[in-house]
Design a protein around this motif. Structure first.
Motif, PDB file in Angstrom:
ATOM      1  N   ARG A  60      39.511  -5.108 -23.556  1.00 40.01           N
ATOM      2  CA  ARG A  60      38.248  -5.155 -24.269  1.00 40.01           C
ATOM      3  C   ARG A  60      37.180  -4.616 -23.323  1.00 40.01           C
ATOM      4  O   ARG A  60      37.399  -4.520 -22.115  1.00 40.01           O
ATOM      5  N   PRO A  61      36.009  -4.235 -23.832  1.00 39.05           N
ATOM      6  CA  PRO A  61      34.948  -3.781 -22.920  1.00 39.05           C
ATOM      7  C   PRO A  61      34.572  -4.890 -21.944  1.00 39.05           C
ATOM      8  O   PRO A  61      34.480  -6.055 -22.319  1.00 39.05           O
ATOM      9  N   TRP A  62      34.400  -4.541 -20.681  1.00 34.73           N
ATOM     10  CA  TRP A  62      33.956  -5.520 -19.693  1.00 34.73           C
ATOM     11  C   TRP A  62      32.758  -4.963 -18.935  1.00 34.73           C
ATOM     12  O   TRP A  62      32.562  -3.752 -18.839  1.00 34.73           O
ATOM     13  N   THR A  63      31.954  -5.874 -18.412  1.00 34.52           N
ATOM     14  CA  THR A  63      30.849  -5.475 -17.545  1.00 34.52           C
ATOM     15  C   THR A  63      31.400  -5.310 -16.143  1.00 34.52           C
ATOM     16  O   THR A  63      31.890  -6.284 -15.546  1.00 34.52           O
ATOM     17  N   PRO A  64      31.383  -4.103 -15.574  1.00 30.83           N
ATOM     18  CA  PRO A  64      32.008  -3.894 -14.263  1.00 30.83           C
ATOM     19  C   PRO A  64      31.368  -4.756 -13.183  1.00 30.83           C
ATOM     20  O   PRO A  64      30.146  -4.899 -13.112  1.00 30.83           O
TER      21      PRO A  64
END
Length: 249
Positions: free
Chosen positions: A141-145
């Motif tokens: 899923r999209p993650w905040t790096p």
């Protein structure tokens, strides 16, 4: 001269220990470049860089002992695990480095490729591969790096008297998913996740994603381990982790 100990030796890299010094030889100079840059910026204890002349990096040993070994229960205390959790939180809260990280699409492509190899090679039953591939999907899923270690194995973290004395092997550090670091550290030691989170905190932590990364890492690492002379089918190691997910179903 001190006795020379071969710590790791395979086709990609060799690590030797001579007294309190480690000599690392890597065929890809980018690995050492990242390692040196990362150790200079992370807010956690690391080895000292003594000198670096590609393809060789020489670093000092760190005191203490590894938090544990994959395949055996960790005898480190709950307080030591919590101290590691606090250390990892400091890492993940640090500024994100300027070099590129791994994207969700990169991870998905690698996962699909390695699952296809596992199915073709019959290293584990097909239903084990397919079930773990389903579980791993939760991590995609999209993650905040965040600034992550990238290979935060339990043997890469050293403790002494319930304090972290050093974190080693930073060649895969960069922007990434912090849940992957938590999963790698607790792979095969799932019962210590609560101890780790006692220091890390629960803010931003998704346990389902951590569990998904246990499956994902085990799926993508198995072929590399086999091809480089390691045994992912040893008790408590990657293939055991995959089979354990079947028992959880």
């Amino acid at each position: 001269m001190d006795e020379i100990e071969v710590v790791v030796a395979h086709r990609q890299r060799v690590t030797l220990r001579v007294g309190d010094t480690f000599l690392k030889v890597d065929g890809d100079p980018a690995h050492h470049d990242v390692e040196v840059r990362a150790m200079a910026m992370v807010p956690v204890p690391t080895p000292a860089v003594l000198w670096h002349r590609p393809p060789v990096l020489v670093i000092s040993a760190v005191p203490g002992r590894a938090l544990g070994v994959l395949g055996r229960p960790s005898d480190a205390s709950a307080a030591a695990w919590a101290a590691v959790g606090a250390c990892v939180r400091r890492l993940h809260d640090a500024p994100v480095p300027p070099w590129p990280g791994t994207s969700v699409d990169d991870v998905r492509a690698e996962l699909d490729r390695e699952c296809a190899w596992l199915l073709a090679s019959s290293v584990v039953p097909a239903d084990v591969v397919r079930r773990n591939r389903e579980i791993a999907e939760v991590a995609l899923r999209p993650w905040t790096p965040a600034l992550v270690h990238g290979d935060l194995q339990i043997t890469h973290v050293f403790v002494d008297d319930d304090e972290v004395t050093g974190v080693i092997d930073w060649s895969e550090a960069g922007p990434g998913d912090p849940m992957a670091d938590l999963a790698t550290l607790t792979l095969g030691h799932e019962e210590r996740l609560d101890d780790l989170l006692a220091g890390y905190g629960t803010d931003g932590v998704d346990r389902d994603v951590v569990r998904a990364w246990w499956s994902l890492r085990s799926l993508v690492a198995s072929r590399w381990l086999i091809e480089h002379g390691f045994d992912p089918d040893a008790p408590g190691c990657e293939l055991d982790v995959l089979r354990a997910r079947m028992r959880d179903a």
